[in-house]
Design an enzyme around this catalytic site. Sequence first.
Site, mmCIF file in Angstrom:
data_model
loop_
_atom_site.group_PDB
_atom_site.id
_atom_site.type_symbol
_atom_site.label_atom_id
_atom_site.label_comp_id
_atom_site.label_asym_id
_atom_site.label_seq_id
_atom_site.Cartn_x
_atom_site.Cartn_y
_atom_site.Cartn_z
ATOM 1 N N ASP A 132 92.930 29.052 -58.840
ATOM 2 C CA ASP A 132 94.762 29.234 -58.631
ATOM 3 C C ASP A 132 95.309 29.430 -60.142
ATOM 4 O O ASP A 132 94.776 29.102 -61.214
ATOM 5 C CB ASP A 132 95.831 27.853 -58.361
ATOM 6 C CG ASP A 132 96.642 28.231 -58.109
ATOM 7 O OD1 ASP A 132 97.958 27.935 -57.016
ATOM 8 O OD2 ASP A 132 98.268 28.524 -59.292
ATOM 9 N N VAL B 272 92.804 35.522 -58.671
ATOM 10 C CA VAL B 272 92.048 36.399 -57.891
ATOM 11 C C VAL B 272 92.814 37.929 -57.923
ATOM 12 O O VAL B 272 93.092 38.350 -57.245
ATOM 13 C CB VAL B 272 91.564 35.664 -56.795
ATOM 14 C CG1 VAL B 272 90.931 36.303 -55.817
ATOM 15 C CG2 VAL B 272 91.017 33.649 -57.257
ATOM 16 N N CYS C 7 108.699 32.339 -50.196
ATOM 17 C CA CYS C 7 108.875 31.210 -50.487
ATOM 18 C C CYS C 7 110.411 31.034 -51.326
ATOM 19 O O CYS C 7 111.089 30.620 -50.994
ATOM 20 C CB CYS C 7 108.403 30.466 -50.428
ATOM 21 S SG CYS C 7 106.706 29.461 -49.324
#
Length: 336
Positions: free
Chosen positions: A55, A105, A183
């Site tokens: 992350d 990533v 979100c």
Amino acid sequence: MIDRYSRQTLFQGIGEEGQRKLGDSRVVIIGCGALGTIIATTLVRAGVGQVQIIDRDFIEYHNLQRQMLFDEDDIREQLPKAIAAQRHLKKVNSSVEIEGIVADVNYTNIERFISGADLVLDGLDNLETRFLINDACLKHNIPWVYGAAISSSGMTMTIIPHVTSCFRCVAVSQNIGSTILTCDTAGVISPAPFIIGSLQSVEAMKILVGAKETNRDLITIDAWQGTFHRFKIAPREDCSACQGKYEFLEGEAGVRTTALCGQNTVQVLNHAAKHLSLEDLAAHLKPVAEVTYNEYMLSFTVDGHEMIVFPDGRAILRNTTDESLARALYAKYVGA
Ligand SMILES: [Zn+2]
């Protein structure tokens, strides 16, 4: 060890042989937000031998409502999510090799991260990296479990390379990516990602123990409405990823950022974007940002950063040369 897992080995689908297979497995979890923390917790407790958690973000107060591994101490210590997850889970099960990796990533590093993994799990909040996982997993023949949650709803599907349809097939058939909800604009209640993360964890267990009954359908849920649906997704003949053309992995598609020298701005190009409705985007951003727009451009300011978005999906972040900040803000508020 056997005692720790006694209730799980009693379960017929796992048994002692299944438990040994879990212990011999290596999984990579990409993204450690609401979905990732549920998946990581479940699989570490279940005794999966090696768990890598990747992350790029730090923990903020608004994460605590749904990212169940983290607490206020983690924020005071300014810990990255991957490191906080590793610390907490080490206390839960010291026999599991847990590695927290703080990284963004992207197409230059994903193959290194997933190399040798038995399974990849999607705990992401953006579409572009999912397309990248899809390419990398298809290329290296590694199954992966897609999961996404927003508002009170979510969806998940297991992708077995060259057996099931791939994520690009699913995205086209379900029109995923045509909405600009994230979100950070539409909100999310924790039971939605908890349910999806749990379904992803079950799929992980089934794949790792070699169960025959892996799920081949797209499952959608709405926690608020209490609904659960399954859809058959046929592989698409015109899918480039299924045909071995890995455009995201080769860096030809998706979001690209460039710092514009001398102008102190970063440009974001989104090759996957379809025509963007600035009016819809403005409506979604209004509750969280200062927004002005006309038919040619939309400007929003959030956390002191001003981003200009154009109808073709291009964006410019002002007063910075930080490309990763531009990617993060774009993914959060525009939705890549
Ligand atoms: Zn496909």
